[in-house]
Write a protein that holds these residues in place. Sequence first.
Motif, short mmCIF file in Angstrom:
data_model
loop_
_atom_site.label_atom_id
_atom_site.label_comp_id
_atom_site.label_asym_id
_atom_site.label_seq_id
_atom_site.Cartn_x
_atom_site.Cartn_y
_atom_site.Cartn_z
N VAL A 22 0.84 -1.21 0.00
CA VAL A 22 0.00 0.00 0.00
C VAL A 22 0.87 1.25 0.00
N VAL A 23 1.94 1.24 0.80
CA VAL A 23 2.82 2.40 0.87
C VAL A 23 3.51 2.63 -0.47
N LEU A 24 3.99 1.57 -1.10
CA LEU A 24 4.64 1.73 -2.40
C LEU A 24 3.67 2.22 -3.46
N LYS A 25 2.47 1.69 -3.44
CA LYS A 25 1.46 2.10 -4.41
C LYS A 25 1.08 3.58 -4.18
N SER A 26 0.90 3.97 -2.94
CA SER A 26 0.55 5.36 -2.64
C SER A 26 1.72 6.28 -2.96
N SER A 27 2.95 5.79 -2.79
CA SER A 27 4.13 6.58 -3.14
C SER A 27 4.14 6.87 -4.65
N LYS A 28 3.79 5.88 -5.45
CA LYS A 28 3.71 6.09 -6.89
C LYS A 28 2.63 7.12 -7.23
N LYS A 29 1.50 7.04 -6.52
CA LYS A 29 0.43 8.01 -6.76
C LYS A 29 0.86 9.41 -6.36
N VAL A 30 1.59 9.52 -5.26
CA VAL A 30 2.09 10.82 -4.82
C VAL A 30 3.06 11.38 -5.85
N ASP A 31 3.94 10.52 -6.37
CA ASP A 31 4.87 10.96 -7.40
C ASP A 31 4.13 11.43 -8.64
N LEU A 36 1.97 15.84 -11.97
CA LEU A 36 0.81 16.56 -12.52
C LEU A 36 0.77 18.00 -12.01
N GLU A 37 1.07 18.18 -10.74
CA GLU A 37 1.09 19.52 -10.16
C GLU A 37 2.14 20.39 -10.87
#
Length: 98
Positions: A22-31, A36-37
């Motif tokens: 979950v942490v790795l997946k959320s890290s990818k989403k944050v990246d 995008l930002e």
Amino acid sequence: MEQILAFGLGIMLVTTIVLVYVVLKSSKKVDRLSSLEYEIEKVYHAQNEIVNNIYLALEKNDRKIDSRVDKLDDVISREIEEANRKIDFLRRSLGKEY
């Protein structure tokens, strides 16, 4: 007792693996969100630059138009003055007959 301990450790291991996933997946989403930002900021700055260029072009056109209007006003004023002088000359030359 050992079975309960092994069961508990197994649950902790599975939970740890799930948390890491979950942490790795959320890290990818944050990246991805950060990327995008950054892209949105670039588009925003480009848009501001385009708007500023448009305003500068409009101001330049307004100055040109004002200059041409002033020149036309001067020409028309001179023409009207000249026409009035000619009319006055004709009135004086015709005397009271006019």
